[in-house]
Motif scaffolding. Structure first.
Motif, PDB file in Angstrom:
ATOM      1  N   HIS A  43       0.805  -1.225   0.000  1.00 33.02           N
ATOM      2  CA  HIS A  43       0.000   0.000   0.000  1.00 33.02           C
ATOM      3  C   HIS A  43       0.839   1.277   0.000  1.00 33.02           C
ATOM      4  CE1 HIS A  43      -3.313  -2.580   0.317  1.00 33.02           C
ATOM      5  NE2 HIS A  43      -3.648  -2.430   1.585  1.00 33.02           N
ATOM      6  N   GLU A  44       2.165   1.142   0.159  1.00 34.78           N
ATOM      7  CA  GLU A  44       3.004   2.338   0.162  1.00 34.78           C
ATOM      8  C   GLU A  44       3.062   3.012  -1.208  1.00 34.78           C
ATOM      9  OE1 GLU A  44       5.842  -1.246  -0.259  1.00 34.78           O
ATOM     10  OE2 GLU A  44       3.921  -0.736   0.671  1.00 34.78           O
ATOM     11  N   ARG A  45       2.508   2.382  -2.212  1.00 32.55           N
ATOM     12  CA  ARG A  45       2.491   2.973  -3.568  1.00 32.55           C
ATOM     13  C   ARG A  45       1.398   4.012  -3.729  1.00 32.55           C
ATOM     14  NH1 ARG A  45       0.496  -0.656  -6.839  1.00 32.55           N
ATOM     15  NH2 ARG A  45      -0.470  -1.657  -5.037  1.00 32.55           N
TER      16      ARG A  45
ATOM     17  N   GLY B 239       2.280   3.809   6.865  1.00 36.12           N
ATOM     18  CA  GLY B 239       3.151   3.162   7.828  1.00 36.12           C
ATOM     19  C   GLY B 239       2.438   2.159   8.728  1.00 36.12           C
ATOM     20  N   PHE B 240       1.175   2.449   9.124  1.00 36.29           N
ATOM     21  CA  PHE B 240       0.491   1.567  10.075  1.00 36.29           C
ATOM     22  C   PHE B 240       0.178   0.199   9.483  1.00 36.29           C
ATOM     23  CE2 PHE B 240      -3.060   3.557   7.857  1.00 36.29           C
ATOM     24  CZ  PHE B 240      -4.016   2.556   7.772  1.00 36.29           C
ATOM     25  N   TYR B 241       0.187   0.080   8.148  1.00 32.07           N
ATOM     26  CA  TYR B 241      -0.066  -1.225   7.529  1.00 32.07           C
ATOM     27  C   TYR B 241       1.052  -2.229   7.838  1.00 32.07           C
ATOM     28  CZ  TYR B 241      -3.839   0.699   4.654  1.00 32.07           C
ATOM     29  OH  TYR B 241      -5.009   1.269   4.217  1.00 32.07           O
ATOM     30  N   TYR B 242       2.203  -1.735   8.269  1.00 32.90           N
ATOM     31  CA  TYR B 242       3.356  -2.606   8.499  1.00 32.90           C
ATOM     32  C   TYR B 242       3.734  -2.721   9.976  1.00 32.90           C
ATOM     33  CZ  TYR B 242       3.525  -2.219   3.507  1.00 32.90           C
ATOM     34  OH  TYR B 242       3.179  -2.280   2.177  1.00 32.90           O
TER      35      TYR B 242
ATOM     36  N   THR C 224       3.433 -18.112   7.047  1.00 31.01           N
ATOM     37  CA  THR C 224       3.605 -16.689   6.764  1.00 31.01           C
ATOM     38  C   THR C 224       5.080 -16.365   6.573  1.00 31.01           C
ATOM     39  OG1 THR C 224       3.861 -15.994   9.075  1.00 31.01           O
ATOM     40  CG2 THR C 224       1.612 -16.174   8.230  1.00 31.01           C
ATOM     41  N   SER C 225       5.342 -15.213   5.938  1.00 32.98           N
ATOM     42  CA  SER C 225       6.720 -14.765   5.749  1.00 32.98           C
ATOM     43  C   SER C 225       6.757 -13.240   5.708  1.00 32.98           C
ATOM     44  CB  SER C 225       7.312 -15.339   4.449  1.00 32.98           C
ATOM     45  OG  SER C 225       6.620 -14.838   3.316  1.00 32.98           O
ATOM     46  N   ARG C 226       7.959 -12.696   5.886  1.00 32.69           N
ATOM     47  CA  ARG C 226       8.199 -11.254   5.797  1.00 32.69           C
ATOM     48  C   ARG C 226       9.416 -11.046   4.914  1.00 32.69           C
ATOM     49  NH1 ARG C 226       9.942  -7.722  11.003  1.00 32.69           N
ATOM     50  NH2 ARG C 226      11.671  -9.185  10.821  1.00 32.69           N
ATOM     51  N   ALA C 227       9.179 -10.464   3.746  1.00 32.43           N
ATOM     52  CA  ALA C 227      10.249 -10.350   2.755  1.00 32.43           C
ATOM     53  C   ALA C 227      11.276  -9.284   3.105  1.00 32.43           C
ATOM     54  CB  ALA C 227       9.649 -10.047   1.374  1.00 32.43           C
ATOM     55  N   ARG C 228      10.833  -8.193   3.740  1.00 30.95           N
ATOM     56  CA  ARG C 228      11.720  -7.072   4.013  1.00 30.95           C
ATOM     57  C   ARG C 228      11.464  -6.527   5.409  1.00 30.95           C
ATOM     58  NH1 ARG C 228       9.682  -3.745  -0.995  1.00 30.95           N
ATOM     59  NH2 ARG C 228       8.125  -5.416  -0.994  1.00 30.95           N
ATOM     60  N   SER C 229      12.458  -5.918   6.000  1.00 30.74           N
ATOM     61  CA  SER C 229      12.302  -5.315   7.321  1.00 30.74           C
ATOM     62  C   SER C 229      11.973  -3.829   7.245  1.00 30.74           C
ATOM     63  CB  SER C 229      13.572  -5.497   8.151  1.00 30.74           C
ATOM     64  OG  SER C 229      14.685  -4.896   7.504  1.00 30.74           O
ATOM     65  N   GLU C 230      12.042  -3.266   6.016  1.00 36.58           N
ATOM     66  CA  GLU C 230      11.695  -1.862   5.797  1.00 36.58           C
ATOM     67  C   GLU C 230      10.955  -1.722   4.476  1.00 36.58           C
ATOM     68  OE1 GLU C 230      15.374   0.534   7.965  1.00 36.58           O
ATOM     69  OE2 GLU C 230      15.477   0.133   5.808  1.00 36.58           O
ATOM     70  N   ARG C 231      10.153  -0.667   4.369  1.00 35.19           N
ATOM     71  CA  ARG C 231       9.447  -0.348   3.129  1.00 35.19           C
ATOM     72  C   ARG C 231       9.690   1.112   2.778  1.00 35.19           C
ATOM     73  NH1 ARG C 231       5.837  -4.212   0.318  1.00 35.19           N
ATOM     74  NH2 ARG C 231       5.993  -6.052   1.637  1.00 35.19           N
ATOM     75  N   LEU C 232       9.849   1.380   1.480  1.00 37.28           N
ATOM     76  CA  LEU C 232      10.043   2.736   0.978  1.00 37.28           C
ATOM     77  C   LEU C 232       8.715   3.268   0.460  1.00 37.28           C
ATOM     78  CD1 LEU C 232      11.899   5.117   0.139  1.00 37.28           C
ATOM     79  CD2 LEU C 232      12.190   3.937  -2.074  1.00 37.28           C
TER      80      LEU C 232
ATOM     81  N   VAL D  97       9.759   3.146   6.221  1.00 40.66           N
ATOM     82  CA  VAL D  97       9.007   2.742   7.405  1.00 40.66           C
ATOM     83  C   VAL D  97       9.388   1.313   7.781  1.00 40.66           C
ATOM     84  CG1 VAL D  97       7.079   4.290   6.950  1.00 40.66           C
ATOM     85  CG2 VAL D  97       7.046   1.986   5.994  1.00 40.66           C
ATOM     86  N   PRO D  98       9.393   0.985   9.084  1.00 46.66           N
ATOM     87  CA  PRO D  98       9.737  -0.366   9.516  1.00 46.66           C
ATOM     88  C   PRO D  98       8.600  -1.352   9.251  1.00 46.66           C
ATOM     89  CG  PRO D  98       9.108   0.952  11.404  1.00 46.66           C
ATOM     90  CD  PRO D  98       9.132   1.889  10.222  1.00 46.66           C
ATOM     91  N   VAL D  99       8.959  -2.616   9.126  1.00 45.79           N
ATOM     92  CA  VAL D  99       7.987  -3.686   8.931  1.00 45.79           C
ATOM     93  C   VAL D  99       8.064  -4.627  10.138  1.00 45.79           C
ATOM     94  CG1 VAL D  99       7.224  -5.591   7.467  1.00 45.79           C
ATOM     95  CG2 VAL D  99       8.236  -3.538   6.434  1.00 45.79           C
TER      96      VAL D  99
END
Length: 365
Positions: A156-158, A164-167, A199-207, A218-220
């Protein structure tokens, strides 16, 4: 018509859709809007010609019977408990809470106070999904046996102005989008018996690439891809995937497979859409929608149904018990992944009553 006074707490992105849709339901009398940021309430109130007030004043207004809680997920229970303590019925944006334990506190408080709890999503009350419900109940696909449910996107960061709250805790694709899909599946098939998930988490941060926060990192904190198998009490086994990690896909939102035919169900984030049925060896054929509220964004219909239910002294459809069950199922996907085992679902809500075809738009009784 004895209208029901409602007030909105939370004037963020989704509130405009609610306030616009409220005009379509004569039972609803929008009395006030409020927000922790007074300027947000003032702007939304001016946009829709509704008085903006403080949260305390809204909760103290005897003309407001239902508080519509549109705050961020982490605040749903806190605000809901305040509304319940004030003797108000409360309808929350999804999810009902970020944990089953928190949701149980909310429902227990409401029962003790003698008020109702409702919760989004209410899209399953849309004409497309109610027609699918009627078709299934009439045996159009035979005995339901299996199905699939897919929501997958790059994140949703697009597009979201403040994603930020989505992560953070309470976010992620399952808690964000899962309610639409699982609620509709319970509407169509009944409650879930047990769950398996990974479940999985691909990244620890999102741009963030949307405005006005373009370039912010933002952190994930949560899983961003969740895959599960839902076994329903009535027998069907449904595969579900919710993801913020997929660039593109060609899966339909929901398909159900019966002993006689398959059905393509409209996107459960919408109220209408194409319905198709295919028999073994045959082509997909379109089926006409028979119910109202399929031609727009009626994202307050659950509140309107609660208002009618209050006046008619009947159960409301987008209930707290239904939302609690959906939350338990979503939490079980993560729990199953963590524990490496099936998780049995304890709650067994009543399947929401179907809406009859032929009702006029804006009317639910």
């Amino acid at each position: 018509m004895d209208r029901v006074g409602i007030g909105f707490i939370g004037c963020g992105n989704i509130s405009a859709a609610y306030l616009k849709a409220a005009r379509d339901f004569p039972i609803l009398d929008v009395r006030a809007v409020a927000d922790i940021a007074p300027q947000a309430a003032a702007a939304r109130g001016e946009e829709f010609g509704v008085p903006a007030t403080s949260i305390d004043d809204l909760l103290g207004d005897p003309a407001i019977e239902i508080v519509v809680n549109l705050t961020v997920p982490l605040a749903h229970v806190e605000v809901g408990l305040r509304a319940i303590a004030a003797g108000k019925h409360v309808h929350s944006e999804k999810p009902l809470a970020v944990t089953v334990a928190e949701a149980r506190r909310l429902l227990d408080a409401a029962r003790d106070r003698g008020v109702r709890v409702g919760c989004a999503p209410d899209t399953f009350l849309g004409g497309g999904h109610q027609t699918c419900r009627k078709l299934i109940d009439e045996g159009a696909i035979g005995m339901p046996l299996a199905g699939t449910a897919f929501f997958m996107c790059p994140g949703h960061e697009r597009w979201h102005p403040n994603p930020g709250f989505y992560y953070l805790a309470g976010g992620g694709p399952m808690l964000d989008m899962g309610p639409y899909y699982i609620t509709d599946l319970v509407n169509l098939l009944g409650p879930v018996r047990r769950v398996a998930g990974v479940t999985s988490r691909a990244r620890s941060e999102r741009l963030i690439t949307s405005e006005p926060l373009n370039g912010t990192v933002v952190p994930v904190e949560v899983a961003t891809h969740a895959a599960g198998t839902l076994e329903f009490v009535s027998g069907p086994v449904v595969t579900i995937v919710m993801s913020f990690d997929v660039a593109a896909h060609r899966h339909r939102p929901i398909e159900l497979y019966g002993s006689e035919a398959a059905m393509s169900v409209p996107d459960p984030n919408n109220f209408g859409g194409d319905i198709e049925i295919a028999r073994a060896g045959g082509a997909w054929e379109s089926v006409a929608t028979e119910h109202a509220h399929a031609d727009g964004n009626y994202r307050v219909i659950g509140v309107a149904d609660m208002a009618h239910a209050i006046r008619a002294d009947r159960p409301h459809r987008a209930s707290g018990d239904l939302a609690f069950h959906v939350l338990e199922v979503m939490e079980a996907v993560q729990r199953s992944s963590d524990e490496g085992a099936h998780v049995t679902i304890e709650s067994r809500p009543e399947r929401p009553a179907a809406l009859p075809p032929g009702l006029a738009p804006g009317i639910l009784d």
